[in-house]
Motif scaffolding. Structure first.
Motif, PDB file in Angstrom:
ATOM      1  N   MET A 117      -7.801 -13.256  -0.549  1.00 14.88           N
ATOM      2  CA  MET A 117      -7.988 -11.902  -1.074  1.00 14.88           C
ATOM      3  C   MET A 117      -7.655 -10.854  -0.015  1.00 14.88           C
ATOM      4  O   MET A 117      -7.018  -9.836  -0.308  1.00 14.88           O
ATOM      5  CB  MET A 117      -9.422 -11.716  -1.566  1.00 14.88           C
ATOM      6  N   ALA A 118      -8.078 -11.103   1.215  1.00 12.07           N
ATOM      7  CA  ALA A 118      -7.827 -10.142   2.288  1.00 12.07           C
ATOM      8  C   ALA A 118      -6.346 -10.029   2.609  1.00 12.07           C
ATOM      9  O   ALA A 118      -5.838  -8.932   2.868  1.00 12.07           O
ATOM     10  CB  ALA A 118      -8.610 -10.544   3.531  1.00 12.07           C
ATOM     11  N   THR A 178      -6.942  -0.862   3.362  1.00 10.93           N
ATOM     12  CA  THR A 178      -7.661  -2.029   2.867  1.00 10.93           C
ATOM     13  C   THR A 178      -9.147  -1.990   3.182  1.00 10.93           C
ATOM     14  O   THR A 178      -9.556  -1.473   4.223  1.00 10.93           O
ATOM     15  CB  THR A 178      -7.052  -3.325   3.446  1.00 10.93           C
ATOM     16  N   GLU A 179      -9.931  -2.528   2.264  1.00  6.90           N
ATOM     17  CA  GLU A 179     -11.381  -2.587   2.463  1.00  6.90           C
ATOM     18  C   GLU A 179     -11.796  -3.840   3.232  1.00  6.90           C
ATOM     19  O   GLU A 179     -12.975  -4.034   3.506  1.00  6.90           O
ATOM     20  CB  GLU A 179     -12.110  -2.552   1.118  1.00  6.90           C
ATOM     21  N   PHE A 180     -10.831  -4.699   3.568  1.00  4.55           N
ATOM     22  CA  PHE A 180     -11.123  -5.919   4.303  1.00  4.55           C
ATOM     23  C   PHE A 180     -10.907  -5.713   5.799  1.00  4.55           C
ATOM     24  O   PHE A 180     -10.033  -4.947   6.213  1.00  4.55           O
ATOM     25  CB  PHE A 180     -10.228  -7.066   3.828  1.00  4.55           C
ATOM     26  N   ALA A 181     -11.698  -6.427   6.585  1.00  8.34           N
ATOM     27  CA  ALA A 181     -11.536  -6.397   8.036  1.00  8.34           C
ATOM     28  C   ALA A 181     -11.953  -7.748   8.597  1.00  8.34           C
ATOM     29  O   ALA A 181     -12.885  -8.383   8.092  1.00  8.34           O
ATOM     30  CB  ALA A 181     -12.387  -5.291   8.653  1.00  8.34           C
ATOM     31  N   SER A 211     -16.217  -2.553   0.827  1.00 12.98           N
ATOM     32  CA  SER A 211     -16.539  -1.858  -0.421  1.00 12.98           C
ATOM     33  C   SER A 211     -16.255  -2.766  -1.599  1.00 12.98           C
ATOM     34  O   SER A 211     -15.107  -3.093  -1.872  1.00 12.98           O
ATOM     35  CB  SER A 211     -15.725  -0.565  -0.559  1.00 12.98           C
ATOM     36  N   THR A 212     -17.303  -3.188  -2.280  1.00 15.65           N
ATOM     37  CA  THR A 212     -17.163  -4.006  -3.481  1.00 15.65           C
ATOM     38  C   THR A 212     -17.457  -3.181  -4.729  1.00 15.65           C
ATOM     39  O   THR A 212     -17.708  -3.710  -5.792  1.00 15.65           O
ATOM     40  CB  THR A 212     -18.126  -5.212  -3.427  1.00 15.65           C
ATOM     41  N   GLY A 213     -17.422  -1.865  -4.570  1.00 13.54           N
ATOM     42  CA  GLY A 213     -17.782  -0.961  -5.652  1.00 13.54           C
ATOM     43  C   GLY A 213     -19.175  -0.402  -5.418  1.00 13.54           C
ATOM     44  O   GLY A 213     -20.106  -1.145  -5.138  1.00 13.54           O
ATOM     45  N   GLY A 214     -19.317   0.907  -5.481  1.00 13.14           N
ATOM     46  CA  GLY A 214     -20.623   1.523  -5.280  1.00 13.14           C
ATOM     47  C   GLY A 214     -21.192   1.281  -3.905  1.00 13.14           C
ATOM     48  O   GLY A 214     -22.402   1.170  -3.730  1.00 13.14           O
ATOM     49  N   CYS A 215     -20.331   1.169  -2.900  1.00 13.04           N
ATOM     50  CA  CYS A 215     -20.737   0.972  -1.510  1.00 13.04           C
ATOM     51  C   CYS A 215     -21.333  -0.411  -1.243  1.00 13.04           C
ATOM     52  O   CYS A 215     -22.011  -0.611  -0.231  1.00 13.04           O
ATOM     53  CB  CYS A 215     -21.727   2.041  -1.057  1.00 13.04           C
ATOM     54  N   GLY A 216     -21.108  -1.356  -2.118  1.00  7.38           N
ATOM     55  CA  GLY A 216     -21.518  -2.726  -1.842  1.00  7.38           C
ATOM     56  C   GLY A 216     -20.645  -3.336  -0.759  1.00  7.38           C
ATOM     57  O   GLY A 216     -19.569  -2.833  -0.442  1.00  7.38           O
TER      58      GLY A 216
END
Length: 216
Positions: free
Chosen positions: A23-24, A34-37, A47-52
């Motif tokens: 996915m990353a 990207t939200e992945f690190a 960020s998985t939605g709503g700051c998850g």
């Protein structure tokens, strides 16, 4: 997946690592933001939605940690007291990192892999949901959850969904065996390429895959 989730809801860390890295790789190739690190603490999704968020840390063949939070689904307090998600955790856990997370009230769930199984604290009876399903439904036995997330990062036409799903599944299988190579990364990204769109960031994807240890 159970509600609240249980240790048996999570698949083997090697499979989770392959899914997460796949996915990353896709997201990194298609988004400069990207939200992945990936760093010394593990692979993060910020960020998985709503700051998850979630983080997977594989320390060695026998030890791993998976933690995170879904703000809408994670119950982190009983009464006015914050739940201690680290109570009784083994000595080998990355305690400094986890204590920093706990101090920031960032936890909705913490699982650790030891002796061939996942473990967590015994939740108080008041905890009806821990947010694992909301933050990271892809960790369970339903392969479709992670395939759907990875495919969505291509932002490709619906007509390509089936071929992209197959391409992601093939690559994740190679990633789990740590037998992917640069050609496999290029083939994965090419599967979603559409005329007129910018080329995916192959160099960035290869860098992440290399640091994640999935390339031969």
């Amino acid at each position: 997946m159970h509600t609240p989730s249980r240790p048996e809801d999570l698949e083997h860390p090697e499979l989770l690592w392959a899914r997460a890295v796949t996915m990353a790789v896709v997201d990194t190739a298609h988004s400069a933001g990207t939200e992945f690190a990936l760093d010394d603490d593990g692979l993060w999704c910020h960020s998985t939605g709503g700051c998850g968020w979630w983080r997977l840390t594989v320390l060695d063949e026998g030890h791993a940690v998976f933690c995170g939070q879904d703000p809408d689904g994670s119950h982190t307090h009983v009464g006015e007291e914050q739940i201690d998600f680290l109570a009784g955790g083994p000595d080998w856990l990355p305690w400094d990192l986890l204590r920093d997370d706990a101090a920031g009230n960032l936890f909705g769930f913490v699982y650790w892999w030891e002796n061939g199984a996942w473990h967590r604290i015994a939740y108080p009876d008041e905890v009806r949901e821990d947010g694992l399903d909301g933050a990271a439904a892809w960790v369970g036995a339903d392969e479709g959850e992670y395939l759907g997330l990875a495919v969505s990062s291509f932002d490709a036409p619906g007509a390509l969904e089936r071929s992209l799903t197959e391409a992601v599944a093939r690559f994740a299988a190679l990633a789990r065996e740590r037998k992917a190579d640069p050609a496999a990364v290029a083939a994965l990204l090419a599967a979603g390429q559409v005329e007129g769109r910018p080329a995916p960031r192959l160099d960035a994807a290869l860098d992440l895959a290399t640091r994640a240890g999935i390339l031969t």
